[in-house]
Structure formats: C-alpha cells, structure tokens
Design an enzyme around this catalytic site. Structure first.
Site, PDB file in Angstrom:
ATOM      1  N   CYS A 338       0.787  -1.237   0.000  1.00  0.00           N
ATOM      2  CA  CYS A 338       0.000   0.000   0.000  1.00  0.00           C
ATOM      3  C   CYS A 338       0.820   1.289   0.000  1.00  0.00           C
ATOM      4  CB  CYS A 338      -1.056   0.003   1.089  1.00  0.00           C
ATOM      5  SG  CYS A 338      -0.614  -0.791   2.619  1.00  0.00           S
ATOM      6  N   ARG A 367       7.528 -10.672   5.575  1.00  0.00           N
ATOM      7  CA  ARG A 367       7.229 -10.308   6.962  1.00  0.00           C
ATOM      8  C   ARG A 367       7.933 -11.280   7.881  1.00  0.00           C
ATOM      9  NH1 ARG A 367       0.704  -9.279   6.251  1.00  0.00           N
ATOM     10  NH2 ARG A 367       0.954  -7.709   4.618  1.00  0.00           N
ATOM     11  N   GLN A 385       0.707 -11.385  -2.588  1.00  0.00           N
ATOM     12  CA  GLN A 385      -0.691 -11.009  -2.406  1.00  0.00           C
ATOM     13  C   GLN A 385      -1.314 -10.654  -3.745  1.00  0.00           C
ATOM     14  OE1 GLN A 385       0.088  -7.604   0.187  1.00  0.00           O
ATOM     15  NE2 GLN A 385      -0.952  -8.683   1.841  1.00  0.00           N
ATOM     16  N   ASP A 387      -3.003  -8.190  -4.450  1.00  0.00           N
ATOM     17  CA  ASP A 387      -3.315  -6.946  -3.756  1.00  0.00           C
ATOM     18  C   ASP A 387      -3.887  -5.896  -4.711  1.00  0.00           C
ATOM     19  OD1 ASP A 387      -3.422  -5.438  -1.506  1.00  0.00           O
ATOM     20  OD2 ASP A 387      -1.274  -5.071  -1.336  1.00  0.00           O
ATOM     21  N   HIS A 389      -5.401  -1.530  -4.361  1.00  0.00           N
ATOM     22  CA  HIS A 389      -5.833  -0.408  -3.534  1.00  0.00           C
ATOM     23  C   HIS A 389      -6.742   0.479  -4.361  1.00  0.00           C
ATOM     24  CE1 HIS A 389      -2.267  -1.970  -1.517  1.00  0.00           C
ATOM     25  NE2 HIS A 389      -3.015  -1.767  -0.459  1.00  0.00           N
ATOM     26  N   LYS A 473     -11.747  -4.456   8.972  1.00  0.00           N
ATOM     27  CA  LYS A 473     -11.671  -5.344   7.810  1.00  0.00           C
ATOM     28  C   LYS A 473     -12.924  -6.201   7.709  1.00  0.00           C
ATOM     29  CE  LYS A 473      -8.098  -7.743   9.475  1.00  0.00           C
ATOM     30  NZ  LYS A 473      -7.070  -8.792   9.398  1.00  0.00           N
ATOM     31  N   HIS A 519      -8.291  -1.352   0.802  1.00  0.00           N
ATOM     32  CA  HIS A 519      -7.301  -2.395   0.531  1.00  0.00           C
ATOM     33  C   HIS A 519      -8.092  -3.676   0.321  1.00  0.00           C
ATOM     34  CE1 HIS A 519      -4.075  -0.225   3.047  1.00  0.00           C
ATOM     35  NE2 HIS A 519      -5.191   0.417   3.336  1.00  0.00           N
TER      36      HIS A 519
END
Length: 648
Positions: A338, A367, A385, A387, A389, A473, A519
């Site tokens: 992000c 991570r 991910q 992912d 945004h 979330k 997200h």
RNA sequence: GCCUUUGUAGCUCAGGGGUAGAGCACUUCCUUGGUAAGGAAGAGGUCCCGGGUUCAAUUCCCGGCAAAGGCUCCA
C-alpha cells in the site's frame, strides 16, 4: 402445585413443582433418560438433575446435541483433572473447558514435565475413575469458603479466578475425590464416559498472556462408546491425507529448503504453473472490474514506512533494514504494497473525475513471523498477495466496497469454497492503543463495512480486536483439513493512510479533498490460497486449474508415436496433456495416474490407433468409452466452462 | 519467541555404543502387456549441524537448525 413444561416439539406437559429435567426424561422414556447428559432450560444449559425453576421451555440434551457434547467434554475435563491429581499429587489447575473436538485442562505440574509416554497411564486412570459411576455433585459455596478451600490446597490459579467472581455466584462440583470451582453443568454421572484419549500436550500461557507463566495444556477427547473414539481417530487420519504439505510434495507443487530458509516456499514447475493460472484468472476478473496493473520494487526506504506508520508499529519486530555500503541509507523489504501504491497515486494531481482509481499488483511481500508460527504454505515469511488499492471519494466507498464483495464471492464460487465465514474485524472495544487514526475516521470506516455487508446480504460475525492497526476489515475465513481457521480474502476500509500520505484530489468545488482507500485481496496470499485449495479439493483440482488435464497411456511401445501426435493435437486445443512413455503395462500406468489424481487417462492401443480415437477413463469414475481427440478436447472445455460458470 | 515431540536413502519408515536396513522411487536388462502394482540385476547414506563423554557415537549428554501439535503474535 403444577408447572407447565414446553418441549421442543411445542407440546406442553404438566409436572409437580420441583421436578427435574431427568424426571421429565424418565416420564417420556427410560431409554431417553439413559442418554440425557444435560438440559437446556429457557435457553440456559443446566444439570439434568436440578429442579426446574417453574413453567419453562425444556430441551433434553444428549450426545447428538452440540451443547450435550460440550457438557460431556466439560465433565471429561474434570475427570482428567481427577486422574492427574491422583497420578501427580500437588498439581495445580487453571481452566479446563470443552472445545470443538474434546477438551483441555491447563495445569501447573511444578518441576515435573509430562510427555506422550505418560498419556496411556492418564487414559487408564480416567477410565478407571469413570467406571465408578459417581455423580458430579453441585454445591453453592460462599466466596470466603471457596477462597479458604483453594488457599489450603495452594492453588493460586483458582484463587485468581475467584477474584473475578461475586459472592453468591460461586459453585463447586465434586466427583469422587476431586472438587473444582466450576459453573457447570455436568453429566449425570461418570459412567457415560466409556472411551478416553489424551491427544496432545502443549504449553499455554496462563490467561493467554505471553508475559505470565506458561502452564501445561493437555488436550483430550472422550466418547460414550469405544467405537466412536476409533471412528474419530480414523477421521483424523483421513484429514491428514488432505494436508497440503503432504499433497504438495506428492503432486510436485512446492518444496522448502533449510538452506533457503524457513517459511520461504520454493515453487516447483507444476506449482508455479498453477500459480500462474490463478494469477491470470484474477487478472481477467479484475480487468473487467476496472482495475489497472501497477508494479513496484521489493524494497523501499525506511522513510516510506515511517510515513505509513508501519515502522513505528512493526519496525523492531520485523526483518532489519538493508544498508547501502557507502551512504548508509536504510531500505526495508516491503511488508505491504500500500505505501508504494500511495506514492503512485501522488505522482500527479488527481481530479474527482478520475476516481475511483484501482491499482492492482501481485506483490510479493516479506514479513518476519515468529519461528514457531510458520506452517506450510499457510504461514510463511515471503508471499505474494493479489493486492489492490482503490482510491475513491467518500461517497463512493460503499459502492466500491460492495463491488469488491462481489469479486470475492465470484472467486469463492469458482473454486467451490462453501464453508467460509465472513468476519467483520473491528477495533478492540477497550484497548485502543494498538490503532492509529482518529475515532471519527474509525467509526466511519466501521459503519461503511457493516452497511455494505448488510446490503449485500452477507451473513457475518463480528470479532472485536481483530482489525488491522490502520482500519477495520471484512475477512473471509476458511478452515483447513484439520479444522484450523485461516484468513483468506480480506477487504479493508482505510481513512488513515490517505491522511498520513496527504493524498488529495480536486473536487467539483475546486477545493482539495481527501480520498478514502480500500485495501483488498480476494485470495489473500497466493501461497495460503493454494494451500486451502489443495486441502478442500484433496488435490483433485478443478479442471481449469489442475497441472495436467489428461495423461496419454500407450498400451505398448508400438503406440508411442501415435500417442505423441495425439498429445500435440490436444496441446493445439489448449489441453494440458503428456504421454506416459514408461515401459510398463497399461494397468500399471492407470494405477499411477489414478494415484497422481490425473483427471483423464487416454488409453491408446491397436484399436484406437486404427480408428484415430482415444479411450477415455476419468479419475475415480472409470471407462467413459472412445471418442476422437478433438471430441475429447470439447468435453474438457465444456467441463471447464461449467466449472467457471460461463466466465473466462 | 515459549511448551511437548521428531530429524536414518529421492519418499514412507524400521533399527541401534563396534560392517547401515526394508518397501516404493531411480538405473540397466528381459518382457510388448488392454483399464489400479510383470520379472531380474544394480546403484544410492556426513544416520540434520556443532561440541562433549567414551578405546569407539548415527545411537548417550549439551547447544544450534529444521519440522509436527499447541500457546502468544499476525501490516
């Protein structure tokens, strides 16, 4: 005086005042009475032998009711505690609740340790104690008396539990020699417990607090019949066969290397190809929903994460920075995409007419996870991910959120995931120190999620304290083969990062406004998603996803050439197929292909070579007869179209 | 990170203070076989890594690393 008892079927019966649930059961049938474990009275689960409080609704609970099982296992926990006290005098007891499959008891053994070698003795003692057929005697105890009892016994854990209880609400239950602080209820007597097994031992922090003493947690399970225990153990074995770590190895999908490092999966060719198919599937779905692909590097300057707030929150408990040799600049491996995407947004001024902007990236992030937490592909240190945004105007948030829900549902349906749970993850109601951002923004974000979910008719559960540190979330949770819950897709509303990055757009009023970010990752991570697909399909992937759709089995070497040319024909029709060229009998090739879970086996012998056909055998189904290779390709394509619901 | 358990051939696993074992997989040869295992021979090991005890350690002890089941954590 008579009381009226309403049974679950709606019938009403009259009894003398002071009658117990057990008496009611006996009045219905002796057989029922023998099986009653506890009773639900006006919605509250109670001991079956306690007098009913007057007119009430009553359901009698047996092994077939979840609440009945819970009573059974709760009593079993007491029984195990009694066995432990008998075998290991001086043991102190924490808590011993029933769980989904069985129960546990947290105990403090002092200097002693317990291992698997001790399980048999504990099980034997439990069975011996159960066979005495003693009841669980309930007594109401004044707080002072309860305190002095456990003081004398030297059990500081029970004393601590007592601190939170009010005088007048404290009950003890005693079976045989063992007395425990307990709210109850319990089963009529110990003899219902016919089979007992200690499943595992683990460390567990007292009251779930890492800073407090670690107790020994013993997990166990019991049954009313020995046969049921045996069936349960068989079921566990079956579940283990679906474990993605085992199947991933067997199907040549991925591996790990100690040299590369724990929690860093290596994708083998078949696994990598499967990943690619998932990525393409998602790209297609996203393209038609107005997403644009972006690409960003794997590292970024520390400053980026200071701005985003990640450094403050995770900096110390994260992989440490990489430094440039001369300038000493500090770069972090990216733990999220992000912040990079925010910088893309900021790369030029934005108009309200541009929004929503949807940036998607299959971004690989790193991570630091605690070593004890790593688990196959479901918990790793490096993962990709799906992912994206979404930057939108405040008035667009709900609509965008709902569109993302649609996308997630589409993905779940295409992969035939049914047992998922939609969880709304909100802030901890008490401790707010874990979160950044203003209360007003949090409230707006939480309301947006709750409203959008409700308008989509999603069945949700609310979990407090499960939010991300920057926003609430909507998480899609799914269980693995052995019943552990994992987060799969996630959608998050975020008012905080746009503020921290000072994101803006020019509104129709020509003023500067702050966009809202969403997200979202429908798969969550490709690694975890693949793991869960493996476990839910037991390795029998949907046809569109499976590594090899057909394997061609020549009956003998004489048909190798024609088999190879059939493989080419299929390849030209976009069917993934290969030839088993080994010098083996066809029976052997079929067996191996069945074990490898190949969806279709095409047997080629004298007849097929002459006719220009293939003899089709389906995995787990058997012979489907002969057809031309092109007709077979059409069958496969039709199946795929069916599985994907006409899309793609 | 913490607790319990495990680490032996590519895989699944047996063994045990003094030449390292099985089945499957692999290689070669024989066999050309029609819907779930054809036959024979062969090759393959730093017994996870490091230290200690011992005449001798893969085996016993200590420390690491990795894995399994939990706890805590999870952007």
């Amino acid at each position: 005086m008579q009381i009226k008892v309403t049974l679950p079927d709606g019938s009403v019966r009259e009894y003398e005042n002071g009658v117990s649930a057990m008496d009611v059961a006996k009045s219905i049938s002796e057989g029922l009475a023998r099986n009653v474990l506890s009773a639900k009275v006006n919605g509250e689960v109670r001991d079956a032998d306690r007098p009913l409080p007057g007119n009430c609704s009553l359901s009698l609970l047996t092994w077939n009711d979840l609440d009945g099982k819970a009573t059974f296992w709760h009593s079993s926990a007491h029984l195990m505690a009694e066995a432990l006290e008998a075998l290991y005098p001086g043991t102190k007891f924490g808590i011993g609740p029933p769980i989904e499959n069985g129960f546990y008891y947290d105990i403090d053994l002092g200097e002693r340790t317990i291992g698997e070698a001790d399980f048999a003795a504990i099980e034997a003692k439990m069975k011996e104690l159960a066979s005495r057929k003693v009841g669980f005697e309930r007594s109401e105890v004044p707080k002072a008396e309860a305190i002095s009892y456990f003081k004398e016994k030297g059990d500081e854990y029970k004393l601590e539990l007592l601190e939170d209880l009010k005088d007048g609400e404290i009950t003890f239950y005693k079976q045989g020699e063992f007395t425990d602080l307990c709210r109850g209820p319990h089963i009529p007597n110990t003899s219902h417990i016919k089979a007992a097994k200690v499943m595992s031992v683990a460390g567990a922090y007292w009251r779930g607090d890492e800073k407090r003493k670690q107790l020994t947690r013993l997990y166990g399970i019991t049954f009313p019949k020995q046969k049921e225990l045996e069936e349960y153990l068989v079921l566990l074995e079956e579940a283990k066969k679906r474990d993605h770590r085992k199947l991933g190895k067997e199907l040549d999908l991925f591996t790990f290397s100690e040299k590369v490092g724990a929690g860093l999966p290596l994708w083998l060719p078949k696994g990598a190809a499967l990943r690619e198919r998932l990525i393409n599937f998602m790209k297609n779905a996203q393209e038609s929903s107005g997403y644009e692909q972006v690409a960003t590097p794997h590292i970024a300057l520390k400053d980026l994460y200071i701005t985003s707030g990640h450094y403050e929150k995770y900096g110390k408990d994260s992989f440490q920075p990489i430094k440039t040799p001369h300038e000493g600049e500090e770069f972090f491996l990216k733990p999220m995409n992000c912040p990079h995407h925010c910088e893309i947004y900021k790369s030029r001024p934005r108009s309200y007419k541009d929004l929503p902007i949807r940036y998607a990236e299959f971004g690989t992030v790193y991570r630091y996870e605690q070593s004890g937490e790593l688990h196959g592909l479901t918990r790793v240190r490096g993962f990709t991910q799906d992912d994206a945004h979404l930057f939108c105007r405040p008035d667009q948030v709900k609509e965008e959120f709902k569109k993302v829900i649609d996308l997630v549902m589409y993905v779940l349906n295409a992969l035939k995931f049914e047992g998922y749970e939609a969880q709304i993850s909100l802030r901890d109601q008490v401790d707010r120190s874990k979160y950044i951002g203003s209360d007003a923004n949090w409230e707006k974000a939480e309301a947006a999620i709750i409203e959008a979910s409700a308008e989509k008719g999603l069945k949700t559960v609310i979990e407090y304290g499960e939010a991300a540190f920057y926003g609430p979330k909507l998480d899609f949770m799914i269980k693995d083969a052995i019943g552990r819950k994992w987060q799969m897709g996630t959608i998050q509303v975020d008012y905080n990062l746009p503020e921290r990055f000072e994101l803006e757009y020019v509104g129709s009023d020509n003023g500067r406004h702050r966009p809202v970010m969403i997200h979202r990752a429908p798969f969550g991570s490709l690694e975890r998603f693949v793991a869960l697909v493996i476990e839910h399909t037991a390795g029998r992937f949907p046809l569109w996803l499976t590594p090899e759709q057909a394997i061609i089995l020549p009956v003998s070497d004489k048909y190798l050439e024609v088999s190879r040319s059939i493989a080419h024909v299929l390849k030209d029709s976009d069917i993934r197929a290969s030839v088993d060229e080994r010098n083996e009998k066809v029976g052997r090739k079929i067996r191996d292909a069945e074990l490898a879970k190949s969806p279709f086996m095409l047997v080629i012998g004298e007849k097929e070579a002459a006719d220009g056909t293939v003899s089709v055998r389906e995995h787990g189904q058997g012979d489907l007869g002969t057809m031309t290779p092109l007709a077979f390709a059409d069958v496969v394509k039709a199946r795929i179209a069916e599985q994907l619901g006409g899309k793609i």
